[in-house]
Scaffold this motif. Structure first.
Motif, PDB file in Angstrom:
ATOM      1  N   VAL A 194       0.842  -1.199   0.000  1.00 44.82           N
ATOM      2  CA  VAL A 194       0.000   0.000   0.000  1.00 44.82           C
ATOM      3  C   VAL A 194       0.882   1.255   0.000  1.00 44.82           C
ATOM      4  N   VAL A 195       0.630   2.109  -0.984  1.00 46.32           N
ATOM      5  CA  VAL A 195       1.306   3.416  -1.024  1.00 46.32           C
ATOM      6  C   VAL A 195       0.210   4.455  -0.845  1.00 46.32           C
ATOM      7  N   MET A 196       0.282   5.188   0.245  1.00 44.41           N
ATOM      8  CA  MET A 196      -0.789   6.138   0.549  1.00 44.41           C
ATOM      9  C   MET A 196      -0.257   7.566   0.577  1.00 44.41           C
ATOM     10  N   VAL A 197      -0.735   8.345  -0.393  1.00 47.57           N
ATOM     11  CA  VAL A 197      -0.387   9.770  -0.422  1.00 47.57           C
ATOM     12  C   VAL A 197      -1.392  10.478   0.467  1.00 47.57           C
ATOM     13  N   THR A 198      -0.901  11.257   1.389  1.00 47.92           N
ATOM     14  CA  THR A 198      -1.847  11.930   2.298  1.00 47.92           C
ATOM     15  C   THR A 198      -1.311  13.251   2.850  1.00 47.92           C
ATOM     16  N   HIS A 199      -2.300  14.082   3.214  1.00 49.53           N
ATOM     17  CA  HIS A 199      -2.015  15.336   3.902  1.00 49.53           C
ATOM     18  C   HIS A 199      -2.378  15.215   5.377  1.00 49.53           C
ATOM     19  N   ASN A 200      -2.995  14.075   5.708  1.00 47.30           N
ATOM     20  CA  ASN A 200      -3.606  13.925   7.020  1.00 47.30           C
ATOM     21  C   ASN A 200      -2.553  13.557   8.072  1.00 47.30           C
ATOM     22  N   ALA A 201      -2.115  14.574   8.808  1.00 48.86           N
ATOM     23  CA  ALA A 201      -1.057  14.377   9.813  1.00 48.86           C
ATOM     24  C   ALA A 201      -1.500  13.409  10.903  1.00 48.86           C
ATOM     25  N   GLY A 202      -2.773  13.488  11.249  1.00 44.76           N
ATOM     26  CA  GLY A 202      -3.303  12.620  12.296  1.00 44.76           C
ATOM     27  C   GLY A 202      -3.133  11.160  11.938  1.00 44.76           C
ATOM     28  N   ILE A 203      -3.463  10.830  10.723  1.00 45.62           N
ATOM     29  CA  ILE A 203      -3.355   9.440  10.261  1.00 45.62           C
ATOM     30  C   ILE A 203      -1.898   8.989  10.259  1.00 45.62           C
ATOM     31  N   VAL A 204      -1.032   9.835   9.731  1.00 43.42           N
ATOM     32  CA  VAL A 204       0.395   9.448   9.635  1.00 43.42           C
ATOM     33  C   VAL A 204       0.991   9.278  11.037  1.00 43.42           C
ATOM     34  N   ASN A 205       0.629  10.206  11.904  1.00 45.93           N
ATOM     35  CA  ASN A 205       1.190  10.160  13.258  1.00 45.93           C
ATOM     36  C   ASN A 205       0.650   8.996  14.097  1.00 45.93           C
ATOM     37  N   SER A 206      -0.533   8.521  13.668  1.00 47.87           N
ATOM     38  CA  SER A 206      -1.150   7.439  14.453  1.00 47.87           C
ATOM     39  C   SER A 206      -0.531   6.077  14.161  1.00 47.87           C
ATOM     40  N   ARG A 207       0.304   6.001  13.149  1.00 51.46           N
ATOM     41  CA  ARG A 207       0.888   4.709  12.771  1.00 51.46           C
ATOM     42  C   ARG A 207       2.412   4.810  12.722  1.00 51.46           C
ATOM     43  N   ASP A 208       3.023   3.638  12.733  1.00 56.63           N
ATOM     44  CA  ASP A 208       4.489   3.599  12.684  1.00 56.63           C
ATOM     45  C   ASP A 208       5.002   3.116  11.335  1.00 56.63           C
ATOM     46  N   TYR A 209       4.322   3.518  10.288  1.00 54.25           N
ATOM     47  CA  TYR A 209       4.738   3.051   8.964  1.00 54.25           C
ATOM     48  C   TYR A 209       5.834   3.934   8.387  1.00 54.25           C
ATOM     49  N   ARG A 210       6.426   3.419   7.316  1.00 54.19           N
ATOM     50  CA  ARG A 210       7.466   4.174   6.613  1.00 54.19           C
ATOM     51  C   ARG A 210       6.872   5.454   6.017  1.00 54.19           C
ATOM     52  N   VAL A 211       7.619   6.538   6.076  1.00 59.22           N
ATOM     53  CA  VAL A 211       7.148   7.817   5.534  1.00 59.22           C
ATOM     54  C   VAL A 211       8.184   8.364   4.545  1.00 59.22           C
ATOM     55  N   ILE A 212       7.700   8.688   3.348  1.00 58.05           N
ATOM     56  CA  ILE A 212       8.551   9.353   2.351  1.00 58.05           C
ATOM     57  C   ILE A 212       8.005  10.764   2.199  1.00 58.05           C
ATOM     58  N   ALA A 213       8.862  11.744   2.432  1.00 60.27           N
ATOM     59  CA  ALA A 213       8.408  13.140   2.317  1.00 60.27           C
ATOM     60  C   ALA A 213       9.007  13.774   1.066  1.00 60.27           C
TER      61      ALA A 213
END
Lengths: 231, 245
Positions: A194-213
């Motif tokens: 799953v590759v998820m493009v998002t602006h939602n900081a809450g979602i990103v911060n709620s998980r410990d997945y890999r993040v590409i900025a």
């Protein structure tokens, strides 16, 4: 056993109007990974997704999906590549004058599957997103979250190994967004990348997945574990 | 395969139904143009028939030895010896008591000069050449007109199908997104074009029947001509659909 399913080698994308969408991006995403792609508007996130499903071709560099250079694929090969990639958008892209079932089944019918298979697979996919009971309804009769679940059902009905989601929660409230994210996580647990493009900081911060900025087309960060910050 | 064809038919019909007003308008315009083509085709058939009659009535004068040479020929007239003597006398002057061959006027056919017993064949080739040239020229211009007709129908169908393509941009985008091949995307529009063509043929037939009833025409439009007009409409719209998606 994980293997690199998406690989970018020094990829740059410059549109014909001169806008540099991506600049010298290199990355590798393993099969079965869950990756967030974040960045401000105009950072090149959508272009990155488009390059993966061969909607765009890189100006330079190589994009490999499942080991194949997508820029060298013929049109019919791209069609077959896309059968292995599910894509979900912020605006759902549903056909307004078709029912939920017809919208999902459409993705299989246009690939030439038999009607028996279409019926079974569509019901399975709608069952996955818990919308089987609304199979006869039209998109306008559904809430935003339900419409997005229909779009997800359509994206997964072919059982793709990669799921690309471009701002899938952009139009949804936090509760529904969380539901959608859990759906993606379930699919990911079953082996879908799953590759998820998002602006939602809450979602990103709620998980410990890999993040590409990304910022201004440049990869500014590639962390194995989450957190929403650009640099 | 059956499911796929049913899918194309359904999708083609959905496109037709979604734009039914425009589709009918286009079918009507094509039907009107078909009337012009039909009138032209009927004229072509009539002129061809007349030219063929003119050519088939081509005659030749033969010199023969005995009556057996005339066997199997379409003999229009056998000249009496006195008539022959008079005709030759008019042409080359007094010929005295020279023995003359028998002379007859027969319908021309290929290989007449090789028939046993016939010594010579004389024909007025100028008439034949004229009619042959006229026939060739006429058919050439008829072909140009048909091509022109096909082009006009193709342009009209092309514009309509392009409009339909734009109206179905979401469907096409989704089809591409989920992995439909370009050919698979084209076929619903090909079937849509087929529905437009069939509608225009039906409207054309209704027009022909209406005209025939209103004016009590006694002539019957030959099936060959009708089939030709229908094939031209189907072909034009089919090619347009392939080119426009």
């Amino acid at each position: 056993m994980s293997f690199p399913i998406i690989q970018f080698y020094n990829v740059s994308k410059v549109y014909t109007n001169g806008i540099v969408a991506l600049s010298n991006i290199s990355l590798s995403i393993l099969s079965g990974e869950f990756v967030f792609v974040i960045g401000p508007a105009g950072a090149g996130k959508t272009t990155l997704v488009k390059l993966i499903y061969a909607e765009e071709k890189p100006t330079s560099g190589e994009v490999l999906v499942d080991g194949r250079d997508v820029s060298k694929l013929k049109k019919w090969e791209i069609a077959f590549l896309r059968r292995n990639i599910g894509v979900v958008f912020q605006d759902f892209k549903l056909i307004r004058d078709r029912t939920v079932f017809e919208n999902v089944a459409f993705a299989l019918r246009v690939c030439g599957f038999s009607e028996n298979f279409v019926k079974k697979a569509t019901e399975d996919a709608l069952g996955r997103v818990d919308l089987l009971h609304k199979r006869g309804m039209y998109p306008d009769q559904l809430s935003g979250g339900e419409q997005q679940r229909v779009a997800i059902a359509r994206a997964i009905v072919n059982k793709p190994s990669i799921l690309l989601t471009d701002e899938p929660t952009g139009n949804l409230d936090p509760y529904v967004s969380e539901e959608i994210l859990q759906l993606f996580e379930d699919l990911n647990k079953e082996g879908t990348t799953v590759v998820m493009v998002t602006h939602n900081a809450g979602i990103v911060n709620s998980r410990d997945y890999r993040v590409i900025a990304l910022q201004d087309g440049i990869k500014t960060r590639d962390d194995g574990k989450g957190g929403y910050r650009y640099v | 395969m059956f499911d796929v064809i049913v899918f194309f038919l359904k999708e083609g019909f959905l496109i037709f139904r979604k734009n039914w007003k425009q589709s009918f308008a286009v079918a009507f315009v094509i039907a009107l143009i078909a009337q012009i083509l039909l009138g032209f085709e009927l004229s072509v058939e009539e002129l061809k028939r007349k030219l063929d009659i003119a050519l088939s009535e081509d005659e030749a004068v033969i010199w023969f030895e005995d009556e057996s040479a005339l066997k199997g020929l379409d003999v229009r007239k056998v000249f009496a010896p006195d008539e022959v003597r008079k005709m030759l006398g008019d042409l080359i002057g007094d010929i005295g008591d020279v023995a003359l061959p028998r002379v007859a006027l027969v319908k021309w056919r290929e290989g007449l000069d090789r028939v046993e017993g016939i010594r010579a064949v004389y024909r007025d080739t100028a008439k034949r050449v004229f009619f042959s040239k006229l026939r060739q020229l006429f058919l050439k211009y008829a072909l140009v007109f048909r091509i022109l007709f096909i082009a006009v129908v193709m342009i009209i169908a092309f514009i309509q199908i392009r409009i339909s393509v734009f109206a179905h941009a979401t469907e096409i985008e989704i089809m591409r997104l989920v992995g439909a091949t370009e050919w698979f995307i084209k076929w619903p529009f090909v079937f849509y074009a087929f529905f437009v063509a069939v509608t225009s043929i039906l409207i054309s037939v209704l027009m022909w029947m209406g005209v025939a009833t209103a004016f009590d025409f006694s002539f019957v439009i030959p099936v060959k001509v009708l089939a030709r007009v229908c094939v031209v409409i189907l072909f034009s719209t089919f090619v347009s659909a392939l080119l426009s998606v």
